[in-house]
Design a protein around this motif. Structure first.
Motif, PDB file in Angstrom:
ATOM      1  N   ALA A 119     -11.093   1.203  -1.570  1.00  0.00           N
ATOM      2  CA  ALA A 119      -9.929   2.125  -1.092  1.00  0.00           C
ATOM      3  C   ALA A 119      -8.807   2.080  -2.171  1.00  0.00           C
ATOM      4  CB  ALA A 119      -9.110   1.521   0.112  1.00  0.00           C
ATOM      5  N   ILE A 120      -9.116   1.431  -3.589  1.00  0.00           N
ATOM      6  CA  ILE A 120      -8.048   1.357  -4.395  1.00  0.00           C
ATOM      7  C   ILE A 120      -8.068   2.859  -5.350  1.00  0.00           C
ATOM      8  CG2 ILE A 120      -7.322   0.099  -6.363  1.00  0.00           C
ATOM      9  CD1 ILE A 120      -7.799  -2.386  -4.773  1.00  0.00           C
ATOM     10  N   HIS A 127     -11.220   7.468  -7.137  1.00  0.00           N
ATOM     11  CA  HIS A 127     -10.915   7.007  -5.665  1.00  0.00           C
ATOM     12  C   HIS A 127     -11.995   7.156  -4.846  1.00  0.00           C
ATOM     13  CE1 HIS A 127      -6.998   6.537  -3.053  1.00  0.00           C
ATOM     14  NE2 HIS A 127      -7.929   5.709  -2.785  1.00  0.00           N
ATOM     15  N   ALA A 128     -12.500   5.947  -4.585  1.00  0.00           N
ATOM     16  CA  ALA A 128     -13.741   6.121  -3.724  1.00  0.00           C
ATOM     17  C   ALA A 128     -13.699   6.593  -2.475  1.00  0.00           C
ATOM     18  CB  ALA A 128     -14.557   4.656  -3.566  1.00  0.00           C
ATOM     19  N   GLY A 134      -5.272   3.942   4.440  1.00  0.00           N
ATOM     20  CA  GLY A 134      -5.524   3.078   3.105  1.00  0.00           C
ATOM     21  C   GLY A 134      -5.021   1.780   3.104  1.00  0.00           C
ATOM     22  N   ILE A 135      -3.886   1.624   3.149  1.00  0.00           N
ATOM     23  CA  ILE A 135      -3.156   0.154   2.830  1.00  0.00           C
ATOM     24  C   ILE A 135      -3.709  -0.639   4.147  1.00  0.00           C
ATOM     25  CG2 ILE A 135      -0.932   0.776   3.773  1.00  0.00           C
ATOM     26  CD1 ILE A 135      -1.627  -1.484   0.862  1.00  0.00           C
ATOM     27  N   PHE A 136      -3.924  -0.129   5.151  1.00  0.00           N
ATOM     28  CA  PHE A 136      -4.041  -0.774   6.544  1.00  0.00           C
ATOM     29  C   PHE A 136      -5.460  -1.412   6.255  1.00  0.00           C
ATOM     30  CE2 PHE A 136      -5.640  -0.738  10.868  1.00  0.00           C
ATOM     31  CZ  PHE A 136      -4.511  -1.946  11.435  1.00  0.00           C
ATOM     32  N   LEU A 195      -2.954   5.786   0.345  1.00  0.00           N
ATOM     33  CA  LEU A 195      -2.461   5.096  -0.958  1.00  0.00           C
ATOM     34  C   LEU A 195      -2.462   6.329  -1.994  1.00  0.00           C
ATOM     35  CD1 LEU A 195      -5.073   2.181  -1.132  1.00  0.00           C
ATOM     36  CD2 LEU A 195      -2.516   1.975  -1.250  1.00  0.00           C
ATOM     37  N   SER A 196      -3.158   7.351  -1.681  1.00  0.00           N
ATOM     38  CA  SER A 196      -2.832   8.358  -2.920  1.00  0.00           C
ATOM     39  C   SER A 196      -1.531   9.129  -2.531  1.00  0.00           C
ATOM     40  CB  SER A 196      -3.952   9.589  -2.828  1.00  0.00           C
ATOM     41  OG  SER A 196      -3.966  10.086  -1.455  1.00  0.00           O
TER      42      SER A 196
END
Lengths: 362, 160, 373
Positions: A119-120, A127-128, A134-136, A195-196
């Motif tokens: 997810a990073i 970005h996969a 995302g952060i969760f 995240l994006s």
């Protein structure tokens, strides 16, 4: 197919398009998954190995030594030699150990850290999976690792391992709160869990600067709590080699030990990437509102290098912690969390909400 | 209110003290000149031990293959570990007198604790400490050395 | 699994764990049997004998000059001080007058040895608590002292520099210069130790109030040296029964009354400053003279019993000699400080955490070969 180093989304979408045109959507997705898997796996191995090398060099310089310098120039291939050694070592079977759990534990630890990498956002478009939570997801996945540690300690049939595992359990359960709450502070500021989006929102200034005081406090709390969550010094109670010989991985040898070792370093990399993404703008270059010329110069550096550089800085700070401070005792560790970090964090969230409501951030 | 101020004071005091410690390690990180590691096998040529360093016991011979050992056995007596064995033989001097000379001065390096008592007590200063330090061998038997060279004899000259 | 554990209920039970003989922080082959309740230590039972070499018995078959090299191997961190203890016993028994030249050099060497020992203790103490960098800083500075030793004595650790009636060699011509250089250097480095470890809140939290030993307990167990002085037990042999040149120098006996691990830590840190001031008082005033008094080739003590105590880096070290007039001692007994210090560990550590046990062990500064002999 145009390859743009500054915006990799064109590159990835062109691969997607080619695959879609040539085969059925099912196979296209499968091939993509395999490609991503291979890419992340090799990235994982290289980063893991070179983090070990970096740590050894950093601590050596801090300790007035030169560090590994025999294998290759400046000892550059030292960790590769170490890996080969670990691969060839005997896997010692433990009498009266719970065989299944004993073998399962290192895989749980390493898979947990592996999943988090997905997810990073490494660079724009690189970005996969771009989750909307995302952060969760990253937080949830990284905390699976502790199950592996607990299993390792329990199944080894060794009292030292058991103590180490129990310490680790207590530690992660407590520090998970601080990590989560300090990230929530930033989520309040950004208004998104994706995240994006979070990275995009830092186009005109990193959250560490736009969120000023509450963001800075959240960053410091995150650094401490993240160091604790990765079981690194000064919070390395789970392995505490001067107390518990090696803690939860006392009985592991060969490649199974290497898995624990690699996972520890990758966890450090993951929390550093999260710190870089949430506080330091991820792959976003350093932009200052209004300074057009300066911003243009900064844009020349490819986003991937921005990302790596920021992560490296955070990793260096964590190494700096480890090689300076003595280890805490288990009750002091919990005191630090429950009496200091958690109240600070809660107050900080209120401050941040207030700042966001009043529009006092930049 | 006071307790909150104390709480904050405590936190800031702690952070300051921690940063001070990080300052020390940080200083060394950015000052590679402070590195003290010796690159051992590479610096072999320049590495010189102090002249009193106790490396191993040797018996110096001069250019005529002569030494000063009279086979008196005092070193053997004074050695606390039995690292020295003196094997002597009786030789006839040209004048026809019987005289004890050294046949083999055996020195067990593996047993030696480098206490320097043999050298201190030697009445004719026949043995000295050499500054060598690379004593690793593949066979323990190689640590047993004969100090007098074959064919050597007692020096006629003065004691050193 | 025993029957009781399969009852299906969560039960608390004590368990015992073996710390050592192979363990990173027992500083050697010490075995401690811990009775634990969770993380809390209920009881510590030290078990000795893993490095027993029978040195006292061996001494009975060696001449007095030969026994000295064995005392090196007791508390190897204060080898010179231990050598001196044997020499002083022999010299006092024979009533030999030792010239000031020798006394001054012996005292300087003692204090250098004490600093070196405390440096290693500081390094290892930091490492026990998990601050690995301290180990390298301590050893880096100790190296300078070992170089001084090597230049003058020919050895770095097991010096064997004392002989009955004097010294093995005279001091090296560079000795004074190097010692002064070292003191200037180390005066700059000691504040760094404080910044890195003493002032560190984590260290203070780990050591303050941990491993309490009251003055009465310290006296009862015979805990001497810096460990005893951390409990306010004035036990410095250098002060109470001066030997060599200690009566000619002014120095302070460091006393702390807290009795916890941090007090013991502070005693050692302050002793390094004090030792440097002792050396500074002596180094420029070494009187001219011969490095050894002429002794008989074979030393025989008159029949009787002799005792001499000195202040080693870890506490009071005593040599008890029974002589039957022969060239070898009839019986030679060493009173080693570490053995008595270890005796107090159960009192200090029971009721504390495992991590505290490590801190207490570190603050007592064990040298296992000294306990076992």
């Amino acid at each position: 197919m145009k390859f743009n180093i500054y915006d990799l989304s064109s590159f990835t979408s062109s691969i997607n398009q080619t695959l879609m045109e040539n085969c059925s959507p099912f196979w296209a997705v499968t091939i993509e998954m395999v490609l991503v898997g291979i890419a992340i796996l090799s990235f994982y191995a290289i980063v893991g190995l070179y983090l070990v090398y970096a740590e050894r060099k950093v601590c050596a310089f801090m300790q007035c030594r030169v560090g590994p310098n025999r294998v290759g120039p400046y000892g550059f291939f030292q960790t590769i030699a170490d890996l080969i050694k670990l691969l060839m070592k005997e896997l010692i079977p433990i009498k009266n150990a719970d065989k299944f759990l004993f073998n399962l534990a290192p895989f749980i630890v390493i898979i947990a850290s592996f999943m988090a990498l997905a997810a990073i956002p490494f660079a724009k478009g690189l970005h996969a999976i771009d989750f909307n939570i995302g952060i969760f997801y990253v937080m949830a996945v990284t905390s699976i690792g502790v199950i592996g540690i607990l299993l390792a300690g329990w199944s080894s049939n060794n009292k030292y391992s058991l103590i180490g595992a129990m310490r680790s359990g207590a530690q992660i359960v407590s520090y998970e709160l601080s990590v989560g709450l300090s990230l929530v502070t930033i989520v309040i500021l950004s208004g998104s869990l994706q995240l994006s989006t979070i990275v995009e929102a830092q186009r005109d200034g990193w959250f560490l600067f736009t969120g000023h005081i509450p963001a800075l406090i959240a960053f410091l709390v995150f650094l401490v709590a993240a160091t604790a969550e990765t079981n690194r010094g000064p919070f390395d109670l789970a392995e505490a080699e001067s107390e518990l010989t090696a803690g939860f991985h006392t009985e592991y040898s060969g490649i199974k030990f290497a898995f624990f070792f690699l996972a520890e370093y990758m966890n450090m990399f993951i929390v550093a990437s999260i710190a870089a993404t949430m506080f330091l703008g991820g792959w976003m270059p350093l932009h200052v509102g209004g300074w057009e010329a300066f911003n243009n110069i900064m844009d020349f550096v490819p986003p991937f290098f921005w990302y790596i550089g920021k992560t490296a800085v955070v990793i260096f700070i964590m190494m700096w912690f480890k090689w300076t401070f003595p280890r805490l005792r288990i009750d002091q560790l919990l005191t630090l969390e429950w009496k200091y970090l958690l109240p600070i964090n809660l107050v900080n969230i209120i401050i941040m909400s207030f700042v966001v409501l009043m529009g006092w951030h930049f | 209110m006071r307790s909150i101020i104390n709480y904050l004071k405590e936190i800031f005091g702690t952070v300051r003290a921690l940063l001070k410690g990080m300052g020390v390690t940080g200083y060394y990180f950015v000052h590679p000149r402070e590195i003290v590691t010796q690159q051992y096998p590479e610096n072999r040529a320049t590495l010189k031990m102090f002249d009193r360093f106790k490396g191993e016991v040797v018996m110096p011979h001069d250019e005529n293959n002569e030494h000063h050992c009279t086979a008196c056995g005092i070193c053997e007596m004074n050695c606390p570990n039995g690292s020295i064995e003196i094997i002597s033989k009786i030789q006839l001097t040209p004048e026809g007198k019987k005289k004890k000379v050294i046949a083999k001065h055996i020195y067990h390096l593996g047993m030696c604790t480098f206490c320097n008592l043999c050298i201190k007590t030697c009445p004719s200063n026949a043995i000295i400490m050499e500054q060598t330090f690379e004593h690793a061998v593949f066979n323990r038997a190689k640590l047993t050395k004969v100090l007098n060279q074959p064919g050597s004899k007692l020096s006629k000259g003065d004691k050193k | 699994m025993t029957e009781e554990t399969i009852t299906g209920q969560l039960e608390e039970q004590e368990f015992s764990i073996n710390m050592g003989p192979q363990h990173p922080s027992t500083h050697g082959v010490l075995r401690m049997i811990l009775k634990l309740k969770g993380e809390t230590v209920e009881e510590v039972k030290p078990q000795l004998g893993y490095i027993h070499r029978g040195i006292e018995k061996m001494c009975e078959k060696l001449t007095y000059a030969q026994t000295i090299h064995l005392t090196d191997r007791l508390d190897y961190m204060s080898a010179h001080i231990l050598n001196e203890a044997v020499c002083l016993t022999v010299e006092n028994a024979l009533e030999v007058e030792i010239p000031e030249h020798i006394q001054y050099i012996r005292t300087i060497m003692d204090e250098l040895n004490r600093i070196a020992s405390h440096q290693l203790w500081w390094s290892a103490f930091g490492m026990d608590l998990g601050a690995l960098t301290t180990f390298f800083y301590g050893l880096r500075d100790r190296e300078k002292i070992l170089d001084i030793f090597e230049e003058t004595c020919g050895a770095r650790l097991l010096l064997s520099y004392n002989v009955p009636g004097g010294l093995m060699f005279d001091i090296h011509p560079n000795f004074q210069k190097r010692v002064k250089e070292f003191i200037t250097y180390f005066r700059k480095k000691l504040p760094e130790y404080d910044a890195l470890l003493t002032g560190n809140p984590i260290l203070q939290a780990r050591t303050k109030g941990v491993g309490m030993l009251t003055r009465e307990q310290a006296i009862a167990y015979g805990v001497s040296g810096p460990s005893g002085r951390g409990s306010g037990f004035s036990c410095d042999v250098r002060k109470h029964q001066p030997y060599s040149a200690y009566s000619k120098v002014g120095f302070k006996e460091i006393l702390y009354n807290e009795g916890d691990s941090f007090a013991r830590y502070k005693v050692r840190m302050d002793e390094m400053w004090e030792s440097m001031s002792i050396i500074e008082q002596l180094i420029d005033n070494i009187p001219e003279g011969n490095h050894a008094v002429k002794m008989k080739a074979i030393i025989k003590l008159p029949a009787g019993e002799y005792y001499q105590r000195v202040e080693a880096a870890r506490g009071e070290f005593g040599v008890f000699v029974v002589s039957d007039g022969n060239k070898m001692p009839y019986r030679m007994k060493f009173r080693s400080p570490n053995f008595s210090n270890l005796a107090a560990i159960n009192t200090m550590a029971s009721g504390q955490k495992i991590a505290d046990l490590i801190a207490i062990g570190g603050s007592l500064d064990f040298v296992i070969p000294d306990m076992d002999r």
